[in-house]
Scaffold this motif. Structure first.
Motif, PDB file in Angstrom:
ATOM      1  N   PRO A  22     -86.835  65.487  74.905  1.00 22.13           N
ATOM      2  CA  PRO A  22     -85.998  66.180  73.914  1.00 22.13           C
ATOM      3  C   PRO A  22     -84.518  66.178  74.293  1.00 22.13           C
ATOM      4  CG  PRO A  22     -87.991  67.437  74.345  1.00 22.13           C
ATOM      5  CD  PRO A  22     -87.950  66.347  75.364  1.00 22.13           C
ATOM      6  N   VAL A  23     -84.248  66.347  75.575  1.00 19.73           N
ATOM      7  CA  VAL A  23     -82.853  66.358  76.025  1.00 19.73           C
ATOM      8  C   VAL A  23     -82.221  64.984  75.820  1.00 19.73           C
ATOM      9  CG1 VAL A  23     -81.349  66.583  78.034  1.00 19.73           C
ATOM     10  CG2 VAL A  23     -83.202  68.236  77.673  1.00 19.73           C
ATOM     11  N   ILE A  24     -82.979  63.924  76.139  1.00 20.98           N
ATOM     12  CA  ILE A  24     -82.470  62.560  75.958  1.00 20.98           C
ATOM     13  C   ILE A  24     -82.184  62.286  74.488  1.00 20.98           C
ATOM     14  CG2 ILE A  24     -83.060  60.125  76.151  1.00 20.98           C
ATOM     15  CD1 ILE A  24     -84.637  60.813  78.676  1.00 20.98           C
ATOM     16  N   ARG A  25     -83.101  62.727  73.603  1.00 19.43           N
ATOM     17  CA  ARG A  25     -82.892  62.514  72.160  1.00 19.43           C
ATOM     18  C   ARG A  25     -81.652  63.257  71.664  1.00 19.43           C
ATOM     19  NH1 ARG A  25     -88.629  62.920  72.007  1.00 19.43           N
ATOM     20  NH2 ARG A  25     -88.473  65.141  71.487  1.00 19.43           N
ATOM     21  N   SER A  26     -81.485  64.473  72.141  1.00 16.99           N
ATOM     22  CA  SER A  26     -80.310  65.257  71.745  1.00 16.99           C
ATOM     23  C   SER A  26     -79.018  64.592  72.229  1.00 16.99           C
ATOM     24  CB  SER A  26     -80.405  66.677  72.308  1.00 16.99           C
ATOM     25  OG  SER A  26     -81.525  67.353  71.778  1.00 16.99           O
ATOM     26  N   ARG A  27     -79.048  64.120  73.464  1.00 18.06           N
ATOM     27  CA  ARG A  27     -77.853  63.446  74.002  1.00 18.06           C
ATOM     28  C   ARG A  27     -77.529  62.202  73.198  1.00 18.06           C
ATOM     29  NH1 ARG A  27     -78.302  60.270  79.531  1.00 18.06           N
ATOM     30  NH2 ARG A  27     -79.444  58.975  78.048  1.00 18.06           N
ATOM     31  N   ASN A  28     -78.561  61.403  72.902  1.00 18.06           N
ATOM     32  CA  ASN A  28     -78.339  60.173  72.138  1.00 18.06           C
ATOM     33  C   ASN A  28     -77.810  60.468  70.740  1.00 18.06           C
ATOM     34  OD1 ASN A  28     -79.195  58.669  74.306  1.00 18.06           O
ATOM     35  ND2 ASN A  28     -81.298  58.431  73.544  1.00 18.06           N
ATOM     36  N   ALA A  29     -78.302  61.552  70.127  1.00 17.61           N
ATOM     37  CA  ALA A  29     -77.826  61.929  68.793  1.00 17.61           C
ATOM     38  C   ALA A  29     -76.356  62.321  68.831  1.00 17.61           C
ATOM     39  CB  ALA A  29     -78.670  63.072  68.242  1.00 17.61           C
TER      40      ALA A  29
END
Length: 225
Positions: A4-11
């Motif tokens: 989830p953290v990686i997805r948020s960062r990428n977004a």
């Protein structure tokens, strides 16, 4: 890092890239620095003027004998009993009777553990540059030029040869290049000293000497070496 953290960062990064693509960030060029003022016959007066608000007095010596008198005068005014100093750089000034003769009766503390040098009342060093714009003194440490001399004693005494006067700090890169060590490395320690050590971190109350010397004395050496 969790998914989830990686997805948020990428977004977040994708949004930033999209925004920059639509309207690139324009960074204006820094204004050109005005040309440095040349060193003129009034250089010592300019240095004294910029040092005065820092509560630093410039004592001008026209001869080695006058420099020795100023050194002895500072020791008396500060009620000094001990001192530490640079070696060859100050010996090369060829003061009458040698540098230490101006401090007769005082104990010289050799470079070593800070616990010993903590008892030095005065520390003597030689400036490699004095910038007239700010009053900053560049002091380059090296073997025989221990950094504690200008950092540890409560009163720092810096001698400034006339040839080291420079308009402003833009001359610092050239200074560092001129003082590379034999292997080409830059000096391990370069201090830019602008007045006594001062801080106003607590309730904006100015306090001297918390992080270094609480007093700075400057002696200008106005003769050909």
């Amino acid at each position: 890092m969790s998914a989830p953290v990686i997805r948020s960062r990428n977004a977040i990064l994708a949004t930033l890239r999209q925004g920059l693509a639509a309207e690139p960030l324009l960074v204006p060029e820094a204004p050109a620095r005005p040309p440095s003022a040349p060193i003129g016959p009034d250089a010592w007066d300019k240095l004294a003027e910029v040092l005065a608000p820092l509560e630093v007095r410039l004592r001008l010596a026209r001869t080695p004998a006058e420099a020795a008198l100023h050194i002895a005068e500072i020791a008396r005014e500060r009620n000094a009993a001990t001192y530490t100093r640079w070696d060859e750089a100050l010996d090369a000034l060829n003061l009458p009777g040698g540098f230490d003769s101006a401090l007769a009766g005082l104990e010289r503390l050799a470079p070593g553990p800070c616990t010993g040098l903590a008892h030095a009342d005065l520390g003597f060093a030689l400036a490699h540059a004095a910038f007239l714009e700010s009053g900053s003194l560049a002091v380059v440490a090296a073997p025989g030029r221990h950094r504690a001399a200008s950092l540890l004693p409560p009163t720092s005494v810096v001698l400034v040869p006339r040839k080291t006067l420079a308009p402003d700090v833009s001359y610092l890169p050239a200074l560092l290049g001129a003082h590379r060590l034999p292997g080409g490395e830059l000096p391990a320690c370069v201090n830019l000293i602008t007045g006594p050590s001062s801080t106003a971190d607590i309730e904006l109350v100015l306090v001297r000497g918390v992080h270094g010397p609480g007093a700075l004395e400057v002696i200008g050496l106005d003769w050909d070496e």
